[in-house]
Design a protein around this motif. Structure first.
Motif, PDB file in Angstrom:
ATOM      1  N   PHE A 113      23.260 -19.468 -42.846  1.00 36.04           N
ATOM      2  CA  PHE A 113      21.947 -19.134 -43.401  1.00 36.04           C
ATOM      3  C   PHE A 113      20.927 -19.242 -42.278  1.00 36.04           C
ATOM      4  O   PHE A 113      21.205 -19.787 -41.197  1.00 36.04           O
ATOM      5  CB  PHE A 113      21.562 -20.043 -44.575  1.00 36.04           C
ATOM      6  CG  PHE A 113      21.483 -21.506 -44.259  1.00 36.04           C
ATOM      7  CD1 PHE A 113      20.290 -22.091 -43.852  1.00 36.04           C
ATOM      8  CD2 PHE A 113      22.594 -22.322 -44.382  1.00 36.04           C
ATOM      9  CE1 PHE A 113      20.204 -23.439 -43.556  1.00 36.04           C
ATOM     10  CE2 PHE A 113      22.526 -23.685 -44.091  1.00 36.04           C
ATOM     11  CZ  PHE A 113      21.337 -24.241 -43.675  1.00 36.04           C
ATOM     12  N   ALA A 114      19.743 -18.722 -42.519  1.00 39.34           N
ATOM     13  CA  ALA A 114      18.650 -18.802 -41.552  1.00 39.34           C
ATOM     14  C   ALA A 114      17.337 -18.908 -42.314  1.00 39.34           C
ATOM     15  O   ALA A 114      17.216 -18.397 -43.441  1.00 39.34           O
ATOM     16  CB  ALA A 114      18.633 -17.579 -40.636  1.00 39.34           C
ATOM     17  N   VAL A 115      16.351 -19.574 -41.699  1.00 42.88           N
ATOM     18  CA  VAL A 115      15.039 -19.762 -42.320  1.00 42.88           C
ATOM     19  C   VAL A 115      13.955 -19.621 -41.259  1.00 42.88           C
ATOM     20  O   VAL A 115      14.229 -19.668 -40.054  1.00 42.88           O
ATOM     21  CB  VAL A 115      14.910 -21.158 -42.984  1.00 42.88           C
ATOM     22  CG1 VAL A 115      15.930 -21.331 -44.093  1.00 42.88           C
ATOM     23  CG2 VAL A 115      15.047 -22.274 -41.946  1.00 42.88           C
ATOM     24  N   ASN A 116      12.714 -19.458 -41.703  1.00 39.86           N
ATOM     25  CA  ASN A 116      11.585 -19.547 -40.781  1.00 39.86           C
ATOM     26  C   ASN A 116      11.478 -20.981 -40.292  1.00 39.86           C
ATOM     27  O   ASN A 116      11.786 -21.923 -41.021  1.00 39.86           O
ATOM     28  CB  ASN A 116      10.293 -19.103 -41.458  1.00 39.86           C
ATOM     29  CG  ASN A 116       9.997 -19.885 -42.718  1.00 39.86           C
ATOM     30  OD1 ASN A 116      10.764 -19.837 -43.678  1.00 39.86           O
ATOM     31  ND2 ASN A 116       8.886 -20.613 -42.734  1.00 39.86           N
ATOM     32  N   GLY A 117      11.011 -21.147 -39.047  1.00 39.02           N
ATOM     33  CA  GLY A 117      11.155 -22.458 -38.435  1.00 39.02           C
ATOM     34  C   GLY A 117       9.929 -23.048 -37.796  1.00 39.02           C
ATOM     35  O   GLY A 117      10.018 -23.578 -36.686  1.00 39.02           O
ATOM     36  N   GLY A 118       8.781 -22.991 -38.410  1.00 39.51           N
ATOM     37  CA  GLY A 118       7.602 -23.636 -37.858  1.00 39.51           C
ATOM     38  C   GLY A 118       6.410 -22.698 -37.802  1.00 39.51           C
ATOM     39  O   GLY A 118       6.535 -21.485 -37.966  1.00 39.51           O
ATOM     40  N   MET A 119       5.235 -23.258 -37.526  1.00 43.41           N
ATOM     41  CA  MET A 119       3.997 -22.479 -37.554  1.00 43.41           C
ATOM     42  C   MET A 119       3.774 -21.757 -36.231  1.00 43.41           C
ATOM     43  O   MET A 119       4.312 -22.144 -35.196  1.00 43.41           O
ATOM     44  CB  MET A 119       2.828 -23.383 -37.894  1.00 43.41           C
ATOM     45  CG  MET A 119       2.970 -24.004 -39.267  1.00 43.41           C
ATOM     46  SD  MET A 119       1.591 -25.098 -39.679  1.00 43.41           S
ATOM     47  CE  MET A 119       2.243 -25.833 -41.181  1.00 43.41           C
ATOM     48  N   PHE A 120       2.952 -20.713 -36.289  1.00 48.19           N
ATOM     49  CA  PHE A 120       2.834 -19.805 -35.157  1.00 48.19           C
ATOM     50  C   PHE A 120       1.472 -19.126 -35.161  1.00 48.19           C
ATOM     51  O   PHE A 120       0.734 -19.177 -36.144  1.00 48.19           O
ATOM     52  CB  PHE A 120       3.947 -18.753 -35.207  1.00 48.19           C
ATOM     53  CG  PHE A 120       4.082 -18.076 -36.553  1.00 48.19           C
ATOM     54  CD1 PHE A 120       3.418 -16.894 -36.828  1.00 48.19           C
ATOM     55  CD2 PHE A 120       4.872 -18.628 -37.548  1.00 48.19           C
ATOM     56  CE1 PHE A 120       3.529 -16.271 -38.062  1.00 48.19           C
ATOM     57  CE2 PHE A 120       4.997 -18.018 -38.791  1.00 48.19           C
ATOM     58  CZ  PHE A 120       4.324 -16.836 -39.042  1.00 48.19           C
ATOM     59  N   ASN A 121       1.165 -18.461 -34.035  1.00 50.64           N
ATOM     60  CA  ASN A 121      -0.121 -17.769 -33.919  1.00 50.64           C
ATOM     61  C   ASN A 121       0.001 -16.316 -34.389  1.00 50.64           C
ATOM     62  O   ASN A 121       1.038 -15.900 -34.911  1.00 50.64           O
ATOM     63  CB  ASN A 121      -0.641 -17.846 -32.484  1.00 50.64           C
ATOM     64  CG  ASN A 121       0.276 -17.155 -31.477  1.00 50.64           C
ATOM     65  OD1 ASN A 121       1.091 -16.301 -31.830  1.00 50.64           O
ATOM     66  ND2 ASN A 121       0.141 -17.525 -30.213  1.00 50.64           N
ATOM     67  N   GLY A 122      -1.059 -15.547 -34.192  1.00 50.79           N
ATOM     68  CA  GLY A 122      -1.087 -14.174 -34.675  1.00 50.79           C
ATOM     69  C   GLY A 122      -0.068 -13.260 -34.023  1.00 50.79           C
ATOM     70  O   GLY A 122       0.263 -12.206 -34.570  1.00 50.79           O
ATOM     71  N   GLU A 123       0.442 -13.650 -32.846  1.00 50.56           N
ATOM     72  CA  GLU A 123       1.461 -12.857 -32.166  1.00 50.56           C
ATOM     73  C   GLU A 123       2.879 -13.267 -32.558  1.00 50.56           C
ATOM     74  O   GLU A 123       3.851 -12.708 -32.061  1.00 50.56           O
ATOM     75  CB  GLU A 123       1.301 -12.985 -30.654  1.00 50.56           C
ATOM     76  CG  GLU A 123      -0.030 -12.453 -30.133  1.00 50.56           C
ATOM     77  CD  GLU A 123      -0.177 -12.661 -28.642  1.00 50.56           C
ATOM     78  OE1 GLU A 123       0.591 -13.482 -28.077  1.00 50.56           O
ATOM     79  OE2 GLU A 123      -1.040 -12.002 -28.040  1.00 50.56           O
ATOM     80  N   GLY A 124       2.971 -14.271 -33.430  1.00 52.54           N
ATOM     81  CA  GLY A 124       4.278 -14.747 -33.849  1.00 52.54           C
ATOM     82  C   GLY A 124       4.864 -15.809 -32.936  1.00 52.54           C
ATOM     83  O   GLY A 124       6.025 -16.179 -33.091  1.00 52.54           O
ATOM     84  N   LYS A 125       4.075 -16.328 -31.997  1.00 53.92           N
ATOM     85  CA  LYS A 125       4.575 -17.326 -31.057  1.00 53.92           C
ATOM     86  C   LYS A 125       4.223 -18.733 -31.537  1.00 53.92           C
ATOM     87  O   LYS A 125       3.187 -18.943 -32.161  1.00 53.92           O
ATOM     88  CB  LYS A 125       3.996 -17.069 -29.667  1.00 53.92           C
ATOM     89  CG  LYS A 125       4.427 -15.732 -29.091  1.00 53.92           C
ATOM     90  CD  LYS A 125       3.858 -15.494 -27.700  1.00 53.92           C
ATOM     91  CE  LYS A 125       4.317 -14.153 -27.144  1.00 53.92           C
ATOM     92  NZ  LYS A 125       3.772 -13.900 -25.778  1.00 53.92           N
ATOM     93  N   PRO A 126       5.085 -19.701 -31.254  1.00 56.24           N
ATOM     94  CA  PRO A 126       4.862 -21.052 -31.780  1.00 56.24           C
ATOM     95  C   PRO A 126       3.592 -21.680 -31.246  1.00 56.24           C
ATOM     96  O   PRO A 126       3.213 -21.463 -30.091  1.00 56.24           O
ATOM     97  CB  PRO A 126       6.106 -21.817 -31.303  1.00 56.24           C
ATOM     98  CG  PRO A 126       6.637 -21.035 -30.156  1.00 56.24           C
ATOM     99  CD  PRO A 126       6.317 -19.607 -30.444  1.00 56.24           C
ATOM    100  N   ILE A 127       2.941 -22.489 -32.081  1.00 56.33           N
ATOM    101  CA  ILE A 127       1.725 -23.182 -31.669  1.00 56.33           C
ATOM    102  C   ILE A 127       2.026 -24.604 -31.211  1.00 56.33           C
ATOM    103  O   ILE A 127       1.147 -25.289 -30.695  1.00 56.33           O
ATOM    104  CB  ILE A 127       0.678 -23.197 -32.788  1.00 56.33           C
ATOM    105  CG1 ILE A 127       1.181 -23.971 -34.005  1.00 56.33           C
ATOM    106  CG2 ILE A 127       0.285 -21.785 -33.169  1.00 56.33           C
ATOM    107  CD1 ILE A 127       0.130 -24.169 -35.077  1.00 56.33           C
TER     108      ILE A 127
END
Length: 282
Positions: A113-127
């Motif tokens: 399985f796979a899931v989304n893994g954390g918060m990110f900015n408008g470009e989709g990069k981790p914050i």
């Protein structure tokens, strides 16, 4: 033939403008008391002849806790390995589990399985802190600010060689010297050393599709995604009271999604950032 199912929902935010997906959400249960309701993303079911697809046991199961439907997926270090992934071969963030699925190589290990893994900015990069294949792409964030990510303590989910952990960000900073094989920072923590995050309400008015991860005393990682909007409090209590994990971390809300190949579930919706992939050991 299996019937194609599609569940499509409409985003409703009461009394406020919508926050950018995947970024720290300014509305929490602490403060304004504004309720938010975000429905479940579209779940796509592939239509394939029954005889063409061998039955594969899913690592995920449906459960109900405090009258809320949840999907609970378990990663076992004896059976699975975990990695984080952000971008495809072109260097651009996948932004969806569907793109991840389409970009998998034919000889890649089967995905449990796979899931989304954390918060990110408008470009989709981790914050926050992010490590992929032992490559640290973003340093640990210890800054203060608004939103769920900065509702201290936040934390890091990380691991190497089948040993997976969750630590608060300050604990990680003080005690983890070696770079892990994977790591992703999010927040807030839901459970800290067996106790609920002190700033999370029992059942606040903020409701959304949410997901998180916790690691139990046997080293198994428990990923939970709600199938209906729920509060932080309910999700945190499920980890503490039902799964009895010492530490659990909120991964995100509004955009939470799951890919479960064994059940032909592939959630679609708002763009994502970092992804957590659980593969079968071969």
């Amino acid at each position: 033939m299996m019937k194609k199912l599609a569940l499509i929902a409409t985003l409703v935010l009461a009394g406020c403008n919508q926050e950018p997906e995947g970024q720290p959400v300014l509305r929490t249960e602490i403060g304004s008391g504004v309720a938010e309701e975000v429905p479940k993303p579209t779940i796509a079911i592939n239509e394939t002849p029954d005889e063409a697809v061998p039955e594969i046991a899913s690592a995920c199961r449906e459960v109900t806790f405090e009258n809320v439907s949840l999907t609970h997926c378990v990663a076992d270090p004896a059976k699975h390995r975990i990695s984080t992934i952000l971008s495809g071969a072109d260097g651009k963030p996948y932004r969806s589990l569907a793109s991840l699925a389409a970009g998998r190589k034919p000889d890649a290990a089967p995905v449990a399985f796979a899931v989304n893994g954390g918060m990110f900015n408008g470009e989709g990069k981790p914050i926050g802190y992010y490590v992929e294949g032992k490559d640290r792409q973003k340093e640990l964030s210890r800054t203060d600010g608004p939103g769920n990510f900065h509702l201290k303590p936040n934390g890091v989910f990380f691991g190497s060689n089948g040993k997976w952990q969750i630590r608060s960000s300050d604990d990680f900073y003080r005690n983890v010297g070696d770079r892990p094989a994977f790591g992703t920072q999010s927040g807030p923590m839901l459970v800290i050393k067996g106790k609920l995050h002190p700033e999370i309400s029992e059942n606040g008015p903020s409701k959304a599709i949410r997901n998180g991860v916790g690691v139990d005393n046997d080293g198994k990682a428990h990923f939970v995604i709600s199938n209906a909007p729920l509060s932080f409090g309910i999700l945190a209590r499920f980890y503490r009271d039902e799964l009895k994990v010492p530490n659990a971390l909120f991964l995100d809300g509004n955009v939470s999604a799951l890919w479960d190949p064994a059940k032909d579930r592939l959630d679609t919706g708002a763009p994502l950032g970092p992804l957590i992939v659980v593969e079968d050991r071969q």
